[in-house]
Scaffold this active site. Structure first.
Site, PDB file in Angstrom:
ATOM      1  N   ASP A   1     -21.607  14.564   0.948  1.00 49.59           N
ATOM      2  CA  ASP A   1     -21.690  15.875   0.815  1.00 49.59           C
ATOM      3  C   ASP A   1     -22.244  16.366   2.014  1.00 49.59           C
ATOM      4  OD1 ASP A   1     -20.873  15.925  -2.088  1.00 49.59           O
ATOM      5  OD2 ASP A   1     -22.770  15.092  -2.614  1.00 49.59           O
TER       6      ASP A   1
ATOM      7  N   ASP B   1     -25.485  15.635  -3.880  1.00 49.27           N
ATOM      8  CA  ASP B   1     -26.484  14.519  -3.577  1.00 49.27           C
ATOM      9  C   ASP B   1     -26.366  13.481  -2.680  1.00 49.27           C
ATOM     10  OD1 ASP B   1     -24.783  13.531  -5.207  1.00 49.27           O
ATOM     11  OD2 ASP B   1     -26.388  12.205  -6.360  1.00 49.27           O
TER      12      ASP B   1
ATOM     13  N   ASP C   1     -20.924  19.246  -6.587  1.00 47.71           N
ATOM     14  CA  ASP C   1     -20.506  17.852  -6.553  1.00 47.71           C
ATOM     15  C   ASP C   1     -20.633  17.602  -8.207  1.00 47.71           C
ATOM     16  OD1 ASP C   1     -19.438  15.269  -5.827  1.00 47.71           O
ATOM     17  OD2 ASP C   1     -21.683  14.682  -5.826  1.00 47.71           O
TER      18      ASP C   1
END
Length: 759
Positions: A652, A648, A445
């Site tokens: 996700d 995080d 990410d």
């Protein structure tokens, strides 16, 4: 002795909510996902799940080799016979009670073993008594060795038969029991034996074999227990971070130091300079710089003011603080880390299942080989054939004890997990350690993973008739009514520059495309191009500047004053200083790096170019929703890739759960995600390279241990059975077999302990 009583949580039951950190959305893209507000306090909370069985002291005992065995009182494992250990070790260095018991048994009976052995080897050369009387002396000396010092081994051997789980104690019990019972009968009733059993004027006895085997087994257990105690050093070091007391402020304003266990949620606590924060909470009075490096790895102190979060066990370096406790006991960040390390150390590696299956079949096979050895020698061997048969059968039973086989993988996992914890890498279970080395593709990410996740104001651009400071001042005045992360960055920048802000007279959020309001009698609008189009504001005058800023990775907002364009503002999310080095090391390790973000594609490509991530090296995927990230993981897996996902945020979570290995960024208080198998406490991608290197080293270590155990038994059993006797005349004494068995376990543990210096 003070016990840190953190109740453990099952990995599948740990509920951790994490705030999404994709703060740096460009306003041109934010309309696809709805307007998002930054909360004053991230919605993170861990619900502690109490253990199924809990004693009044809260201690749960488990087996080092079979972690599924759990009970609320001490005892022995019904599968392997090992003494159960507390899931969490005690902080104070107290001697293991089993270790103390075995020491006492070993040292009290060692002189008797030495005397019995000397008599067996040299007694016929001593005058004063005949050999039959010597057998009685050996019997009397051996009784306390076998019946007291060896009692735990016979109990475990009997339990293995009752539970139908043959193990090393089955073989030790059968071997020493056979040697001892045979020798007792030969001493008490020698007339029942045929003449072929008589040697040097008496029926041959093997009290020294039983005595030496028990003494050597005790010695091996002592060495093993001492070595195993080193694997808990990582947890003890974590437990040692917590202070033992807290200074509580009571209702009348007085203060008193109380044990940490007596602190409750909502208590007001004073933290003086040089003291550790006792529990997790929030600052309600004062300000100070706190050293959080013990948990986050960040070397610089972090300034904390009223409303800021505090992490238990971090060090207050300067000012005095008053805090309100919010998480105590097993809900604190430190307790979560301890729980993760403990559960990972007790989890079973996939390779362990193979070892367990082999060990169970192996014991049955060894008993069969021992019987064949006994009857083969008895029927076909030289005189005294049955004596040879008994001695060699006992040697087979002793040398084939599968303790080395059983310890091969658990010891490696325990040491590796502790080593990882000291480097800020927390494995949730043994499978994660074993699987990480197979990963060939890493999806990362952007926000909060590659970048800091904290938007920062870059610059303002003004049209003719306005100044850059004026544009920032108008925008910040309006954004005081918004909790969006981008708004917070603009307001913070204006205050840093000492710009006076007006209070909004009217404020309205425009469904994810921006905000509108009235400030000092002027109608203001701040948002993306869609909001400007809706209001009929022409933004073409600053279109080139806006596109250039987006190409650099910034999010762009337009400001309109009284329905006319006044300027634009750019906010960006800086790349972490450690990210370039981390990506370089990951590529050097052969990993394909793919970026997947919810941010606009223009911003994603700008960050990708800076970091060397592009369509050639791996791919850039922008404007992804959680379902899109999940689909990306599945598509790569369908192509045959072994995928790890690093993220995080809550957006996700689906991809983290679907990936072969999910990696959570443990920045700040975000230490664990329900979907991840690996947590990087420092929030540093370099930890992935460290974790992967540790995974490779651990699996290699487990294979070495298993290979050593298999080779040891493959060579030892035939030697003990006497296959070399027809060619060399060599036989393996049961005493030498017992020594070899003990040393094999110690060698496996010693090899596992090398992992402490692996990375």
């Amino acid at each position: 002795m003070e016990r840190f009583n953190f109740s453990l949580m099952d990995p599948g039951e740990r509920k951790v909510k994490t705030e999404s950190h994709d703060h740096a959305h460009d306003h041109d893209h934010v309309r696809d996902h709805g307007h998002r507000h930054a909360h004053a306090e991230p919605a993170r909370h861990v619900q502690p799940v109490p253990p199924a069985l809990e004693s009044p002291a809260g201690t749960i005992y488990t087996c080092p080799m079979h972690p599924e065995i759990r009970q609320d009182h001490p005892g022995h494992c019904p599968k392997c016979g090992m003494t159960l250990e507390p899931v969490l070790p005690e902080l104070e260095e107290a001697e293991n009670p089993e270790l103390a018991d075995f020491k006492r048994r070993f040292w009290w009976t060692l002189p008797l073993t030495v005397v019995v052995t000397v008599l067996a080897m040299l007694g016929h050369r001593l005058g004063g008594f005949d050999m039959a009387r010597q057998s009685w002396i050996e019997l009397v000396l051996t009784l306390p060795i076998v019946l007291w010092a060896g009692a735990p081994f016979f109990v475990r051997g009997a339990q293995s038969i009752v539970h139908r789980s043959p193990n090393m104690w089955t073989l030790i019990g059968l071997g020493t029991g056979a040697a001892f019972v045979y020798s007792v009968v030969a001493t008490v009733a020698p007339q029942v034996f045929p003449a072929s059993f008589i040697s040097m004027g008496r029926v041959a006895v093997y009290f020294e074999a039983a005595a030496v085997i028990i003494s050597l087994t005790l010695l091996g257990q002592l060495l093993e227990l001492q070595a195993r105690s080193q694997t808990s050093a990582a947890i003890k070091s974590l437990l040692g971070l917590a202070p033992k007391t807290a200074r509580r402020i009571v209702a009348d304003g007085s203060e008193a130091d109380v044990p940490l266990a007596h602190v409750h949620v909502g208590d007001l606590l004073r933290v003086r300079p040089g003291e550790k924060v006792p529990v997790d909470g929030v600052v309600v009075e004062g300000s100070s710089a706190l050293d959080e490096s013990m948990l986050t790895g960040e070397p610089l102190p972090v300034t904390k003011r009223i409303g800021d979060r505090l992490i238990g066990a971090t060090m207050n370096t300067s000012g005095a603080l008053v805090m309100r406790s919010e998480r105590v006991g097993s809900a604190t960040v430190l307790a979560q880390i301890v729980q993760m390390v403990a559960m990972a150390q007790r989890s079973r590696a996939p390779m362990q299942r193979m070892a367990d299956t082999v060990a169970g079949v192996f014991v049955v096979g060894v008993v069969g080989i021992a019987l064949l050895t006994f009857f083969g020698w008895g029927l076909l061997g030289p005189e005294p054939s049955w004596v040879y048969g008994l001695v060699n059968a006992v040697a087979v039973l002793i040398i084939a004890c599968p303790c080395a086989l059983g310890l091969a993988t658990p010891m490696s996992i325990m040491v590796a997990t502790g080593r990882g914890a000291t480097s800020g890498v927390l494995f949730r279970d043994a499978a994660a350690i074993e699987n990480l080395r197979k990963i060939d593709t890493l999806i990362v990410d952007k926000t909060g993973t590659l970048t800091e996740g904290r938007p920062r104001f870059e610059r303002a651009v003004a049209v003719a008739g306005h100044t850059e400071e004026g544009v920032l001042q108008w925008a910040a005045s309006l954004d005081q009514g918004s909790e969006h992360p981008l708004a917070a960055a603009i307001v913070a920048a204006a205050r840093e520059r000492g710009l006076g802000l007006h209070k909004p007279e009217q404020f309205d959020s425009e469904s994810g495309i921006g905000v509108r309001g009235t400030v000092a009698g002027r109608a203001l609008a701040l948002g993306n191009a869609a909001l400007m189009a809706q209001l009929g504001v022409d933004v073409s005058a600053l279109a080139p500047q806006a596109e250039a800023l987006r190409a650099q990775g910034a999010s762009v907002m337009h400001l309109a004053v009284d329905a006319k364009l006044a300027g634009l503002l750019a906010v960006s999310d800086p790349v972490k200083a450690t990210t370039p080095d981390a990506l370089a090391s990951l590529r050097a390790a052969g990993l394909r790096v793919v970026m997947a973000t919810g941010d606009g594609l223009t911003t994603a490509r700008a960050v990708g170019r800076r970091l060397g991530i592009d369509e050639v090296h791996g791919g850039i995927h922008g404007e992804l929703k959680p379902a899109d990230k999940l689909a990306l993981v599945e598509r790569l897996q369908a192509e045959g890739r072994r995928v790890a996902m690093a993220g995080d945020g809550i957006n996700d979570a689906p991809a983290l759960a679907r990936a072969d290995v999910g990696i959570a960024m443990g920045t700040g208080t975000d230490v664990a995600m329900n979907s991840a198998q690996l947590t990087l406490v420092k929030g540093d991608l370099r930890g992935i390279a460290t974790a992967r290197a540790l995974s490779v080293a651990t699996v290699a270590n487990m294979k070495q241990n298993l290979g050593f155990a298999f080779v040891y038994n493959a060579l030892g059993v035939p030697l003990a059975a006497g296959v070399l006797f027809p060619f060399t005349g060599w036989l393996l004494s049961p005493m030498i077999a017992a020594l070899a068995m003990s040393l094999s376990s110690v060698s496996v543990i010693g090899n596992a302990l090398r992992l402490r210096r692996a990375v």
